[in-house]
Write a protein that holds these residues in place. Sequence first.
Motif, PDB file in Angstrom:
ATOM      1  N   THR A 212       0.828  -1.209   0.000  1.00 27.65           N
ATOM      2  CA  THR A 212       0.000   0.000   0.000  1.00 27.65           C
ATOM      3  C   THR A 212       0.857   1.251   0.000  1.00 27.65           C
ATOM      4  O   THR A 212       0.549   2.227  -0.697  1.00 27.65           O
ATOM      5  N   THR A 213       1.956   1.237   0.746  1.00 24.50           N
ATOM      6  CA  THR A 213       2.855   2.401   0.782  1.00 24.50           C
ATOM      7  C   THR A 213       3.454   2.667  -0.598  1.00 24.50           C
ATOM      8  O   THR A 213       3.499   3.815  -1.067  1.00 24.50           O
ATOM      9  N   ILE A 214       3.904   1.609  -1.265  1.00 16.81           N
ATOM     10  CA  ILE A 214       4.472   1.761  -2.615  1.00 16.81           C
ATOM     11  C   ILE A 214       3.423   2.298  -3.582  1.00 16.81           C
ATOM     12  O   ILE A 214       3.688   3.188  -4.399  1.00 16.81           O
ATOM     13  N   LEU A 215       2.208   1.787  -3.482  1.00 17.49           N
ATOM     14  CA  LEU A 215       1.126   2.234  -4.370  1.00 17.49           C
ATOM     15  C   LEU A 215       0.821   3.720  -4.166  1.00 17.49           C
ATOM     16  O   LEU A 215       0.596   4.456  -5.135  1.00 17.49           O
TER      17      LEU A 215
ATOM     18  N   GLU B  29      -0.545   9.464  -9.314  1.00 13.70           N
ATOM     19  CA  GLU B  29      -0.338  10.645 -10.148  1.00 13.70           C
ATOM     20  C   GLU B  29      -1.172  11.828  -9.646  1.00 13.70           C
ATOM     21  O   GLU B  29      -0.816  12.977  -9.866  1.00 13.70           O
ATOM     22  N   ASP B  30      -2.267  11.531  -8.969  1.00  8.82           N
ATOM     23  CA  ASP B  30      -3.167  12.564  -8.447  1.00  8.82           C
ATOM     24  C   ASP B  30      -2.511  13.229  -7.240  1.00  8.82           C
ATOM     25  O   ASP B  30      -2.331  12.606  -6.193  1.00  8.82           O
ATOM     26  N   SER B  31      -2.152  14.501  -7.357  1.00  5.05           N
ATOM     27  CA  SER B  31      -1.413  15.200  -6.291  1.00  5.05           C
ATOM     28  C   SER B  31      -2.240  15.338  -5.013  1.00  5.05           C
ATOM     29  O   SER B  31      -1.707  15.228  -3.905  1.00  5.05           O
TER      30      SER B  31
ATOM     31  N   SER C 106      -6.779   3.265 -13.428  1.00  6.72           N
ATOM     32  CA  SER C 106      -7.575   4.069 -14.366  1.00  6.72           C
ATOM     33  C   SER C 106      -6.803   5.256 -14.921  1.00  6.72           C
ATOM     34  O   SER C 106      -7.004   5.662 -16.058  1.00  6.72           O
ATOM     35  N   GLN C 107      -5.878   5.804 -14.131  1.00  7.91           N
ATOM     36  CA  GLN C 107      -5.210   7.042 -14.534  1.00  7.91           C
ATOM     37  C   GLN C 107      -3.688   6.957 -14.553  1.00  7.91           C
ATOM     38  O   GLN C 107      -3.027   7.863 -15.064  1.00  7.91           O
ATOM     39  N   GLY C 108      -3.114   5.897 -13.960  1.00 10.13           N
ATOM     40  CA  GLY C 108      -1.670   5.840 -13.791  1.00 10.13           C
ATOM     41  C   GLY C 108      -0.903   5.449 -15.044  1.00 10.13           C
ATOM     42  O   GLY C 108      -1.460   5.272 -16.128  1.00 10.13           O
ATOM     43  N   THR C 109       0.396   5.304 -14.863  1.00  9.71           N
ATOM     44  CA  THR C 109       1.272   4.953 -15.977  1.00  9.71           C
ATOM     45  C   THR C 109       1.231   3.456 -16.248  1.00  9.71           C
ATOM     46  O   THR C 109       0.826   2.654 -15.397  1.00  9.71           O
ATOM     47  N   ALA C 110       1.679   3.073 -17.433  1.00 14.42           N
ATOM     48  CA  ALA C 110       1.707   1.654 -17.807  1.00 14.42           C
ATOM     49  C   ALA C 110       2.658   0.871 -16.902  1.00 14.42           C
ATOM     50  O   ALA C 110       2.392  -0.282 -16.564  1.00 14.42           O
ATOM     51  N   GLY C 111       3.766   1.514 -16.501  1.00 15.69           N
ATOM     52  CA  GLY C 111       4.730   0.841 -15.623  1.00 15.69           C
ATOM     53  C   GLY C 111       4.127   0.503 -14.272  1.00 15.69           C
ATOM     54  O   GLY C 111       4.331  -0.599 -13.745  1.00 15.69           O
ATOM     55  N   ALA C 112       3.379   1.438 -13.704  1.00 10.04           N
ATOM     56  CA  ALA C 112       2.737   1.192 -12.407  1.00 10.04           C
ATOM     57  C   ALA C 112       1.682   0.102 -12.519  1.00 10.04           C
ATOM     58  O   ALA C 112       1.557  -0.756 -11.641  1.00 10.04           O
ATOM     59  N   GLN C 113       0.941   0.118 -13.619  1.00 12.28           N
ATOM     60  CA  GLN C 113      -0.085  -0.903 -13.832  1.00 12.28           C
ATOM     61  C   GLN C 113       0.532  -2.280 -13.980  1.00 12.28           C
ATOM     62  O   GLN C 113       0.023  -3.274 -13.459  1.00 12.28           O
ATOM     63  N   GLU C 114       1.664  -2.347 -14.665  1.00 17.45           N
ATOM     64  CA  GLU C 114       2.359  -3.620 -14.849  1.00 17.45           C
ATOM     65  C   GLU C 114       2.877  -4.154 -13.511  1.00 17.45           C
ATOM     66  O   GLU C 114       2.825  -5.359 -13.246  1.00 17.45           O
TER      67      GLU C 114
END
Length: 451
Positions: A306-309, A314-316, A349-357
């Motif tokens: 959860t901390t890493i997530l 991206e949402d400030s 829904s909004q993050g980068t492809a790397g984070a989703q992977e």
Amino acid sequence: RDITDLTCLAWNCFVRNVEIASLGPLLGQIVVALSSLAETHAAAITEILRYLIVENQSILSPYFNEIYFIPDIPMLSVVNAVLRDHITSSKSAAPSAIDEELKHALKGVRHERPEVRPYALKALLKLLKSNQVLLQKYTVGSELVNPVVTEIVATILRALREATDEVKEECSKCLGVIGAIDPGRLDLPILNSSQVHKSYEIDDEFGVELLTELARTYVAAEDTQSQDCCAFAIQQVLRIYNCVSTEQKSSGAQIWLRLPTETQELFRPLLTSSYSASISERPTSAGSIFKCSKPVTYHVWVQKWTTILIHQLEDSFAKSLLLPCSLIFKHDIHPAIHVVPHVLTLILSQGTAGAQEQIHKEIMAVLNYCAHSKDSSHDSSHACVQTIFGVLDHLKVWLRKTFSSGDDRKSKYQRQTAEMANVQAFLKSIPQDVLALSAFRCRAFARSLMY
């Protein structure tokens, strides 16, 4: 002086310097804390309990039902006599009165402080044993069992999730007295869209939910460090939502007004407090946190993941809101479990492809381990998988709700469509056979059949 002598003196000063009516809601918790010292410091503890229960009986008697245990020693005979008289005078053979007694005991089983729960379970067990005829009527008297029995079973099952050996033993005794009941006859609550968080957005509704969860964590804190971390998180959330605003129509003021009165009293000092903390830089993760060769504990896995997530958001606004909360996770994982569906939905829904992977790799590491492990009794992997199932359920409900509440404005409609496509693609990327086998290994047979 011995530290325990100073503890007794501090308790005596505390109860005599706080308005007596304000001690009522805390009475059960105070008595449990004092009872542990009664054998070794009987005189000092007797003085405090006599002050609370005998001298202030007229004010505090409405809270006597929340006292589940007082040591039966000679010096406390007067205190115990007052409590017995109160119980006798308020006791009734009517089923409705017994229902109220059972609900009082269940309130203690759900108590935020873990030291209260064993005593509440002992009181519940005593009630169940002394009302066997009524209990039998409740369980076999109609097609569905009485709602009180359903509440008892549901509360005990929740208490077993992170219970000590003592609590597990008392829970088992209670279930043994109730006996075997067909689960189909229990009207247990089923997850539906109204119980799932209303949207992926970190909005005012989420603010109320988060502050309510932080209030529970703050009260349940077992040491000053975890309580300070929680106080800092609450302080930051209140500031970010501007709950100190005097403008009644502002969103911050509305959030504040939606909190229960006791929560407002708890949080009021934190509206102007000055807690500070250093939040570490974005943690690195080489591969998945859940190592298949040597699985981590459930607590460590939830806390780290959860901390890493949160750091990947991206949402400030969401990031600034949740980063202070990440300091609590190593002390109490319940806030982490509460926020992880929101964070995952935002990233997918909004993050980068790397984070989703990276999310996909983590989920597959847990599912593959559980699906192909010969040791089906690995509690850590089972708890991790159940968390994954909960997150996937949340994503599916979010998809349905977002689709049914599509915005007419073209720009927002296009954005929602793109976000929904991201989440749908992610859900499709998880093999159904792996989900089914993982659920089967966890003995979640209905879910396994669904997949």
